[in-house]
Design a protein around this motif. Structure first.
Motif, mmCIF file in Angstrom:
data_model
loop_
_atom_site.group_PDB
_atom_site.id
_atom_site.type_symbol
_atom_site.label_atom_id
_atom_site.label_comp_id
_atom_site.label_asym_id
_atom_site.label_seq_id
_atom_site.Cartn_x
_atom_site.Cartn_y
_atom_site.Cartn_z
ATOM 1 N N HIS A 56 0.812 -1.210 0.000
ATOM 2 C CA HIS A 56 0.000 0.000 0.000
ATOM 3 C C HIS A 56 0.853 1.272 0.000
ATOM 4 C CE1 HIS A 56 -2.538 3.213 1.752
ATOM 5 N NE2 HIS A 56 -3.524 2.598 1.093
ATOM 6 N N ASP A 57 1.849 1.322 0.890
ATOM 7 C CA ASP A 57 2.568 2.574 1.111
ATOM 8 C C ASP A 57 3.765 2.759 0.167
ATOM 9 O OD1 ASP A 57 0.817 2.990 3.203
ATOM 10 O OD2 ASP A 57 2.186 2.178 4.708
ATOM 11 N N GLU A 58 4.584 1.706 0.010
ATOM 12 C CA GLU A 58 5.798 1.865 -0.795
ATOM 13 C C GLU A 58 5.555 1.543 -2.267
ATOM 14 O OE1 GLU A 58 9.688 0.830 0.691
ATOM 15 O OE2 GLU A 58 8.815 0.227 2.609
ATOM 16 N N TRP A 59 5.103 0.316 -2.540
ATOM 17 C CA TRP A 59 4.873 -0.057 -3.939
ATOM 18 C C TRP A 59 3.727 0.769 -4.512
ATOM 19 C CZ3 TRP A 59 3.370 -5.747 -5.551
ATOM 20 C CH2 TRP A 59 3.331 -5.833 -6.957
ATOM 21 N N GLY A 60 2.598 0.797 -3.791
ATOM 22 C CA GLY A 60 1.432 1.514 -4.307
ATOM 23 C C GLY A 60 1.544 3.018 -4.186
ATOM 24 N N GLY A 61 2.159 3.496 -3.086
ATOM 25 C CA GLY A 61 2.197 4.929 -2.837
ATOM 26 C C GLY A 61 3.386 5.637 -3.461
ATOM 27 N N ARG A 62 4.526 5.005 -3.408
ATOM 28 C CA ARG A 62 5.727 5.649 -3.929
ATOM 29 C C ARG A 62 6.041 5.222 -5.353
ATOM 30 N NH1 ARG A 62 5.736 9.852 -2.081
ATOM 31 N NH2 ARG A 62 7.946 10.182 -2.632
ATOM 32 N N LEU A 63 5.579 4.033 -5.719
ATOM 33 C CA LEU A 63 5.816 3.492 -7.057
ATOM 34 C C LEU A 63 7.318 3.521 -7.385
ATOM 35 C CD1 LEU A 63 2.617 4.918 -8.706
ATOM 36 C CD2 LEU A 63 3.136 2.503 -8.343
ATOM 37 N N ILE A 64 7.667 3.928 -8.582
ATOM 38 C CA ILE A 64 9.076 3.801 -8.988
ATOM 39 C C ILE A 64 10.005 4.698 -8.165
ATOM 40 C CG2 ILE A 64 9.147 5.582 -10.767
ATOM 41 C CD1 ILE A 64 10.600 3.395 -12.523
ATOM 42 N N ARG A 65 9.454 5.678 -7.473
ATOM 43 C CA ARG A 65 10.276 6.508 -6.601
ATOM 44 C C ARG A 65 10.928 5.677 -5.487
ATOM 45 N NH1 ARG A 65 5.871 11.061 -5.267
ATOM 46 N NH2 ARG A 65 4.645 9.142 -5.108
ATOM 47 N N GLY A 66 10.317 4.517 -5.182
ATOM 48 C CA GLY A 66 10.854 3.650 -4.141
ATOM 49 C C GLY A 66 12.289 3.223 -4.394
ATOM 50 N N TRP A 67 12.677 3.095 -5.663
ATOM 51 C CA TRP A 67 14.059 2.713 -5.967
ATOM 52 C C TRP A 67 15.037 3.769 -5.475
ATOM 53 C CZ3 TRP A 67 15.224 -2.017 -6.800
ATOM 54 C CH2 TRP A 67 14.339 -2.877 -7.458
ATOM 55 N N ASP A 68 14.729 5.028 -5.716
ATOM 56 C CA ASP A 68 15.614 6.101 -5.268
ATOM 57 C C ASP A 68 15.578 6.263 -3.749
ATOM 58 O OD1 ASP A 68 16.468 6.790 -7.819
ATOM 59 O OD2 ASP A 68 14.775 8.140 -8.134
ATOM 60 N N GLU A 69 14.426 5.999 -3.152
ATOM 61 C CA GLU A 69 14.249 6.289 -1.733
ATOM 62 C C GLU A 69 14.778 5.180 -0.812
ATOM 63 O OE1 GLU A 69 10.226 8.967 -2.596
ATOM 64 O OE2 GLU A 69 10.063 6.952 -1.727
ATOM 65 N N ARG A 70 14.714 3.889 -1.270
ATOM 66 C CA ARG A 70 15.153 2.827 -0.357
ATOM 67 C C ARG A 70 15.571 1.547 -1.059
ATOM 68 N NH1 ARG A 70 13.157 -1.150 3.732
ATOM 69 N NH2 ARG A 70 11.101 -1.327 2.753
ATOM 70 N N TRP A 71 14.848 1.163 -2.098
ATOM 71 C CA TRP A 71 15.005 -0.192 -2.624
ATOM 72 C C TRP A 71 16.375 -0.440 -3.244
ATOM 73 C CZ3 TRP A 71 9.874 0.125 -5.847
ATOM 74 C CH2 TRP A 71 8.790 0.299 -4.962
ATOM 75 N N MET A 72 16.947 0.564 -3.871
ATOM 76 C CA MET A 72 18.232 0.368 -4.537
ATOM 77 C C MET A 72 19.319 -0.065 -3.547
ATOM 78 S SD MET A 72 19.626 0.504 -7.603
ATOM 79 C CE MET A 72 18.675 1.647 -8.599
ATOM 80 N N ASP A 73 19.236 0.448 -2.335
ATOM 81 C CA ASP A 73 20.253 0.152 -1.332
ATOM 82 C C ASP A 73 19.909 -1.037 -0.447
ATOM 83 O OD1 ASP A 73 21.880 2.277 -2.132
ATOM 84 O OD2 ASP A 73 20.815 3.695 -0.851
#
Length: 406
Positions: A56-73
């Protein structure tokens, strides 16, 4: 002759300082007896809410921005958490992503290529005949690719590789030694620091498979001066079916090894999309493709529990559980032989009981919600995940084994 049981399951559960953790696992409140935590751990109950929040919050709410914000690391930040809590390793040496098989290929291939490049006479991979099948298969494939020779250590399936056995086979031709920290069949707990020293004294690198120890047996990769290690996260780390594996590369080797699966995530600038490959600095160069972020979410919950409990306390509970299982087997299963070390200092987190009818017994037990697993020859494996298993569960399960054999 009946052997008296020293303590009741009720007394052991009452005295267990980690007993409260059992209630934090989904399904642990049912009558099902789960003896396969060394193959697939129970889910932490909080994972359902954690996954829902992620969707809901990360995948649905942030969408591709999640890579820059947390997922890449996340492969390296979660890798550092795992290293601190379970592996005895400093930051910057552990990454999560890919399967165990892929990690084994990447690190074995990188190690032998480095060894041969440094000394062309090093043309042998040392591995034992009871090593986990995937490790053996990957080693066979790499040997065929690179024109190398496999040097086999013959081991008893109820034991594992000893210092004398390893000392007898390593030498100036050895490029890499591949060993299991805990043998998948017998639960033999290898003397990792001694075996690592023997490999190093011969000028070879060593890769440890931690699949059956990470999360149940304390590991000290830095202190032992281990070169490379690989492990999965769906056994004692309770990440769920197919959850990603991890790889450890000692910091002193990271600049020397060339990993063979050069993917965009291991590039120094993943979004440059240029014509050539430039490896990232540090452990990140050993990441290949897009990491399985969903598969890491469940693992975070189990690492939090392990940090709360402490790996030394988890090991103490593991020893108590396996010792109790052996005590019950001695008392109630006279026709069964122990195919694991009796000495807890030589035993990992599971116990294997041998009888010619164990394949049939396993099928009977599964039908009545008692879930061990079977390993040839004639081995019933009892995998006891310390935080989710009670002594009462062990007692009920061993009673069911006795009935199925009767």
């Amino acid at each position: 002759m009946t052997i008296p049981i020293q303590s009741s399951a009720a007394d052991l559960d009452a005295a267990d300082p980690l007993a409260a953790f059992r209630g934090r696992f989904a399904g642990a409140d049912t009558d099902l007896v789960y003896f396969d935590g060394n193959s697939l751990g129970r889910p932490v109950a909080a994972v359902a809410e954690r996954l829902a929040a992620f969707v809901h919050d990360e995948w649905g709410g942030r969408l591709i921005r999640g890579w820059d914000e947390r997922w890449m690391d996340l492969p390296t930040t979660l890798g550092d958490d795992l290293a601190r809590i379970c592996l005895g390793a400093a930051p910057g040496q552990t990454a999560i992503g890919d399967s165990t098989t892929v990690w084994l290929y990447k690190l074995m291939r990188a190690a032998v290529d480095h060894a041969v490049r440094t000394d062309p006479a090093r043309t042998e991979i040392v591995i034992d005949t009871d090593n986990f099948p995937t490790d053996r298969y990957v080693a066979e494939g790499i040997a065929a690719e690179r024109g190398l020779t496999l040097r086999w250590i013959e081991v008893d399936t109820s034991e594992g590789v000893t210092a004398d056995q390893l000392r007898d086979v390593v030498g100036e031709r050895t490029a890499l030694v591949v060993l299991n920290h805990v043998a998948y069949r017998s639960a033999w707990l290898a003397d990792a620091p001694a075996l690592t020293r023997i490999a190093h004294d011969a000028g070879a690198l060593v890769l440890w498979d931690l699949c059956h120890s990470a999360g149940a047996v304390p590991v000290a990769l830095d202190e032992w001066d281990v070169d490379l290690a690989v492990g999965c996260s769906y056994k004692y780390l309770n990440g769920g079916p197919g959850s990603p594996a991890f790889g450890y590369v000692n910091a002193r080797l990271q600049g020397d090894l060339t990993q063979p699966i050069q993917g965009w995530m291991g590039h120094a600038d993943p979004f440059l999309m240029g014509p050539g490959y430039t490896p990232a600095a540090g452990i990140r160069r050993f990441i290949s493709g897009t990491p399985p972020i969903l598969g890491m979410v469940a693992m975070q919950s189990m690492l939090e529990l392990l940090e709360q409990a402490g790996i030394e306390a988890v090991r103490a509970k593991s020893v108590a559980l396996t010792s109790y299982a052996i005590e019950l087997a001695d008392a109630t299963l006279p026709e069964v032989t122990l195919a694991s070390p009796r000495d807890s200092a030589l035993r990992g987190g599971h116990v294997t009981l041998h009888h010619g009818r164990m394949r049939e017994v396993t099928a009977r037990l599964w039908a009545r919600d008692v879930i061990p697993d079977y390993r040839d020859p004639g081995g019933l494996r009892i995998g006891l995940s310390p935080l989710s298993t009670s002594f009462d569960e062990v007692e009920r399960g061993l009673a069911a084994v006795a009935e199925a054999l009767g």
